[in-house]
Write a protein that holds these residues in place. Sequence first.
Motif, PDB file in Angstrom:
ATOM      1  N   LYS A   1       0.828  -1.198   0.000  1.00 41.07           N
ATOM      2  CA  LYS A   1       0.000   0.000   0.000  1.00 41.07           C
ATOM      3  C   LYS A   1       0.867   1.255   0.000  1.00 41.07           C
ATOM      4  CE  LYS A   1      -3.689  -2.279   2.632  1.00 41.07           C
ATOM      5  NZ  LYS A   1      -4.438  -2.252   3.920  1.00 41.07           N
ATOM      6  N   ALA A   2       1.962   1.203   0.741  1.00 43.16           N
ATOM      7  CA  ALA A   2       2.819   2.383   0.878  1.00 43.16           C
ATOM      8  C   ALA A   2       3.503   2.751  -0.431  1.00 43.16           C
ATOM      9  CB  ALA A   2       3.868   2.146   1.969  1.00 43.16           C
ATOM     10  N   VAL A   3       3.894   1.751  -1.225  1.00 48.87           N
ATOM     11  CA  VAL A   3       4.635   2.037  -2.462  1.00 48.87           C
ATOM     12  C   VAL A   3       3.706   2.292  -3.655  1.00 48.87           C
ATOM     13  CG1 VAL A   3       6.637   0.693  -1.723  1.00 48.87           C
ATOM     14  CG2 VAL A   3       4.858  -0.420  -3.085  1.00 48.87           C
ATOM     15  N   THR A   4       2.391   2.232  -3.435  1.00 46.21           N
ATOM     16  CA  THR A   4       1.451   2.489  -4.530  1.00 46.21           C
ATOM     17  C   THR A   4       1.630   3.869  -5.155  1.00 46.21           C
ATOM     18  OG1 THR A   4      -0.189   0.965  -3.580  1.00 46.21           O
ATOM     19  CG2 THR A   4      -0.990   2.592  -5.170  1.00 46.21           C
ATOM     20  N   PRO A   5       1.806   4.949  -4.357  1.00 39.16           N
ATOM     21  CA  PRO A   5       2.056   6.262  -4.981  1.00 39.16           C
ATOM     22  C   PRO A   5       3.285   6.260  -5.881  1.00 39.16           C
ATOM     23  CG  PRO A   5       1.543   6.525  -2.655  1.00 39.16           C
ATOM     24  CD  PRO A   5       1.722   5.065  -2.891  1.00 39.16           C
ATOM     25  N   LEU A   6       4.282   5.476  -5.519  1.00 37.40           N
ATOM     26  CA  LEU A   6       5.493   5.380  -6.328  1.00 37.40           C
ATOM     27  C   LEU A   6       5.187   4.768  -7.690  1.00 37.40           C
ATOM     28  CD1 LEU A   6       8.587   5.767  -6.292  1.00 37.40           C
ATOM     29  CD2 LEU A   6       8.778   3.443  -5.432  1.00 37.40           C
ATOM     30  N   ILE A   7       4.336   3.757  -7.712  1.00 37.68           N
ATOM     31  CA  ILE A   7       3.941   3.121  -8.974  1.00 37.68           C
ATOM     32  C   ILE A   7       3.201   4.113  -9.863  1.00 37.68           C
ATOM     33  CG2 ILE A   7       2.672   1.221 -10.015  1.00 37.68           C
ATOM     34  CD1 ILE A   7       5.037   0.330  -8.334  1.00 37.68           C
ATOM     35  N   PHE A   8       2.327   4.924  -9.249  1.00 35.03           N
ATOM     36  CA  PHE A   8       1.587   5.920 -10.023  1.00 35.03           C
ATOM     37  C   PHE A   8       2.527   6.978 -10.600  1.00 35.03           C
ATOM     38  CE2 PHE A   8      -2.255   4.534  -7.556  1.00 35.03           C
ATOM     39  CZ  PHE A   8      -2.998   4.165  -8.670  1.00 35.03           C
ATOM     40  N   LEU A   9       3.526   7.395  -9.828  1.00 35.40           N
ATOM     41  CA  LEU A   9       4.513   8.354 -10.319  1.00 35.40           C
ATOM     42  C   LEU A   9       5.252   7.783 -11.534  1.00 35.40           C
ATOM     43  CD1 LEU A   9       6.211   9.900  -7.143  1.00 35.40           C
ATOM     44  CD2 LEU A   9       4.912  11.110  -8.895  1.00 35.40           C
ATOM     45  N   ALA A  10       5.633   6.520 -11.413  1.00 35.72           N
ATOM     46  CA  ALA A  10       6.344   5.868 -12.512  1.00 35.72           C
ATOM     47  C   ALA A  10       5.454   5.759 -13.746  1.00 35.72           C
ATOM     48  CB  ALA A  10       6.819   4.481 -12.083  1.00 35.72           C
ATOM     49  N   MET A  11       4.173   5.475 -13.560  1.00 36.12           N
ATOM     50  CA  MET A  11       3.250   5.370 -14.695  1.00 36.12           C
ATOM     51  C   MET A  11       3.100   6.720 -15.399  1.00 36.12           C
ATOM     52  SD  MET A  11       0.220   2.847 -13.311  1.00 36.12           S
ATOM     53  CE  MET A  11      -0.694   3.065 -14.844  1.00 36.12           C
ATOM     54  N   ILE A  12       2.998   7.789 -14.605  1.00 37.44           N
ATOM     55  CA  ILE A  12       2.891   9.124 -15.201  1.00 37.44           C
ATOM     56  C   ILE A  12       4.151   9.432 -16.004  1.00 37.44           C
ATOM     57  CG2 ILE A  12       2.751  11.591 -14.696  1.00 37.44           C
ATOM     58  CD1 ILE A  12       1.096  10.859 -12.209  1.00 37.44           C
ATOM     59  N   GLY A  13       5.316   9.121 -15.414  1.00 31.50           N
ATOM     60  CA  GLY A  13       6.578   9.352 -16.114  1.00 31.50           C
ATOM     61  C   GLY A  13       6.702   8.526 -17.376  1.00 31.50           C
ATOM     62  N   PHE A  14       6.275   7.259 -17.304  1.00 32.49           N
ATOM     63  CA  PHE A  14       6.377   6.369 -18.458  1.00 32.49           C
ATOM     64  C   PHE A  14       5.505   6.854 -19.616  1.00 32.49           C
ATOM     65  CE2 PHE A  14       4.980   2.526 -20.786  1.00 32.49           C
ATOM     66  CZ  PHE A  14       6.219   2.099 -21.241  1.00 32.49           C
ATOM     67  N   TYR A  15       4.255   7.218 -19.309  1.00 30.30           N
ATOM     68  CA  TYR A  15       3.364   7.709 -20.366  1.00 30.30           C
ATOM     69  C   TYR A  15       3.787   9.097 -20.842  1.00 30.30           C
ATOM     70  CZ  TYR A  15       0.259   3.762 -19.714  1.00 30.30           C
ATOM     71  OH  TYR A  15      -0.258   2.487 -19.655  1.00 30.30           O
ATOM     72  N   GLY A  16       4.415   9.866 -19.941  1.00 34.73           N
ATOM     73  CA  GLY A  16       4.996  11.134 -20.371  1.00 34.73           C
ATOM     74  C   GLY A  16       6.110  10.907 -21.372  1.00 34.73           C
ATOM     75  N   GLY A  17       6.890   9.844 -21.161  1.00 31.93           N
ATOM     76  CA  GLY A  17       7.939   9.488 -22.106  1.00 31.93           C
ATOM     77  C   GLY A  17       7.368   9.082 -23.454  1.00 31.93           C
ATOM     78  N   LEU A  18       6.262   8.343 -23.448  1.00 31.05           N
ATOM     79  CA  LEU A  18       5.611   7.964 -24.707  1.00 31.05           C
ATOM     80  C   LEU A  18       5.110   9.191 -25.461  1.00 31.05           C
ATOM     81  CD1 LEU A  18       3.513   4.825 -23.663  1.00 31.05           C
ATOM     82  CD2 LEU A  18       5.744   4.897 -24.769  1.00 31.05           C
ATOM     83  N   PHE A  19       4.599  10.171 -24.705  1.00 27.21           N
ATOM     84  CA  PHE A  19       4.144  11.416 -25.332  1.00 27.21           C
ATOM     85  C   PHE A  19       5.340  12.180 -25.902  1.00 27.21           C
ATOM     86  CE2 PHE A  19       2.860  15.953 -25.054  1.00 27.21           C
ATOM     87  CZ  PHE A  19       1.798  15.905 -25.944  1.00 27.21           C
ATOM     88  N   ALA A  20       6.455  12.178 -25.158  1.00 20.75           N
ATOM     89  CA  ALA A  20       7.668  12.844 -25.640  1.00 20.75           C
ATOM     90  C   ALA A  20       8.224  12.148 -26.873  1.00 20.75           C
ATOM     91  CB  ALA A  20       8.729  12.867 -24.534  1.00 20.75           C
ATOM     92  N   PHE A  21       8.009  10.844 -26.968  1.00 19.78           N
ATOM     93  CA  PHE A  21       8.447  10.082 -28.140  1.00 19.78           C
ATOM     94  C   PHE A  21       7.770  10.606 -29.408  1.00 19.78           C
ATOM     95  CE2 PHE A  21       8.022   6.413 -31.025  1.00 19.78           C
ATOM     96  CZ  PHE A  21       9.351   6.033 -31.127  1.00 19.78           C
ATOM     97  N   ALA A  22       6.496  10.998 -29.269  1.00 13.86           N
ATOM     98  CA  ALA A  22       5.730  11.482 -30.418  1.00 13.86           C
ATOM     99  C   ALA A  22       5.871  12.993 -30.613  1.00 13.86           C
ATOM    100  CB  ALA A  22       4.258  11.112 -30.259  1.00 13.86           C
ATOM    101  N   SER A  23       5.933  13.743 -29.494  1.00  9.65           N
ATOM    102  CA  SER A  23       5.966  15.214 -29.592  1.00  9.65           C
ATOM    103  C   SER A  23       6.985  15.782 -28.607  1.00  9.65           C
ATOM    104  CB  SER A  23       4.573  15.791 -29.302  1.00  9.65           C
ATOM    105  OG  SER A  23       3.597  15.244 -30.160  1.00  9.65           O
TER     106      SER A  23
END
Length: 422
Positions: free
Chosen positions: A315-337
């Motif tokens: 439960k404690a590391v769940t926010p960390l997973i969400f941060l990583a997901m935001i960063g990962f999808y941000g990277g996918l967006f940066a890949f395109a634009s």
Amino acid sequence: MNLLNKFWVIVSDVYKKNVKSFSFLTMVLSPIVMLLIIGGVVYFIDQTENDTPEIAILTTDQEVQTLLATEEDQFTINKEITTKEAAEEAMKQEELDGYLEVSSENQLVTAKYVDTSSSDTLNVTVLSGLLTAIQLNRKAAEYGLTQQETKELISPANLATETIDFENGEIRSQDSTAETIKMWSSYIVGIAIFIFIINYASIIGTEIASEKGTRIMEVILSSVSSTVHFFGKLAGILLVCLTQIIIYVILILIAYPFVKNMKFIQELLQGIDLGELLSNLIGTTLIYFVLGIILYAGLAAFFGSLVTKIEDVNKAVTPLIFLAMIGFYGGLFAFASPNQLIVKVGSYIPFFTPFIMPFRVASETVSTVGIGISIVVMIVFTILFTLLSLVMYRSNVLVYSDAGMMKTMKTSWSILKNERKK
């Protein structure tokens, strides 16, 4: 035993415990099994799509028959079938994939291809190109054009492309192939960091949260400081991660000579310079990979130091997973634009920098100064967050240890009082 020896004892204990566990074996094998499954599916599809269809050519035009017979890599011709009825019967018996009817009038070629839904796919575009070439040659001859004039007539326009960039007021040409290689290497790094976080966040949190408030911790703290204990555990988990990476590198080096000649592997790597890809991975991209791993390891340790029970780690590391997901999808967006404002801002936020900044570096939309600033910010942020994790860990450990000592003293006092009463 000096301080360094104590540190390595803790590192060795954490490393051996995790490497020998079944969960580590699962983490190592899961991506390999997944890649084998995906590779098998791709190979099967590739083999299915590359089955050469067998067709019949129904025409009295000898030139058409001769030209189409040279395209053996696209289809094979059943020369025994010369009528529509025979072709349909063969298709009914699933002995033929289709038939092509060709006729010509006034030097114009008319064709019709007939197949079934279960037939092997024929590249109709190639077939149309061949018939069009025959028609053009015949029309050119009718108009009295020479072979050279015909060739010039049908030759496509020469269109070249070039990507340029402006640096210090000067025009500089960009290599699109090199940029593509850099982009894909950045994509690989983003996936690697995300997989690390998914696999190791809970492991680091569990290691940091374990032994709190137990007699084991009291014994440990009597021999080594909480600081050495904290960094020893963190270093041990990072060595486990390094071991997993080394295993994959060794497996790739062993497997590559056996798979490099496979057709779909060659198509996948077509136009990609593996040497340049590896050199780019070892360059700036590697710095962001290492810093990203250390940063998120420190964050996992921070969240692990907040919990009082191991059961609460996930439960404690769940926010960390969400941060990583935001960063990962941000990277996918940066890949395109990579030029978007939100991408530029996000690339300087330490949580997202290892995911987004490699794409900006690959697309050359950030200056050398910007790269340096992002690296410095990540290093400073990683140090501060790791120190904060250490402070939280030490305070919690001391609280639990003091509570354990108070409980022990109360128990001893109760025993002593009972002895006196007797």
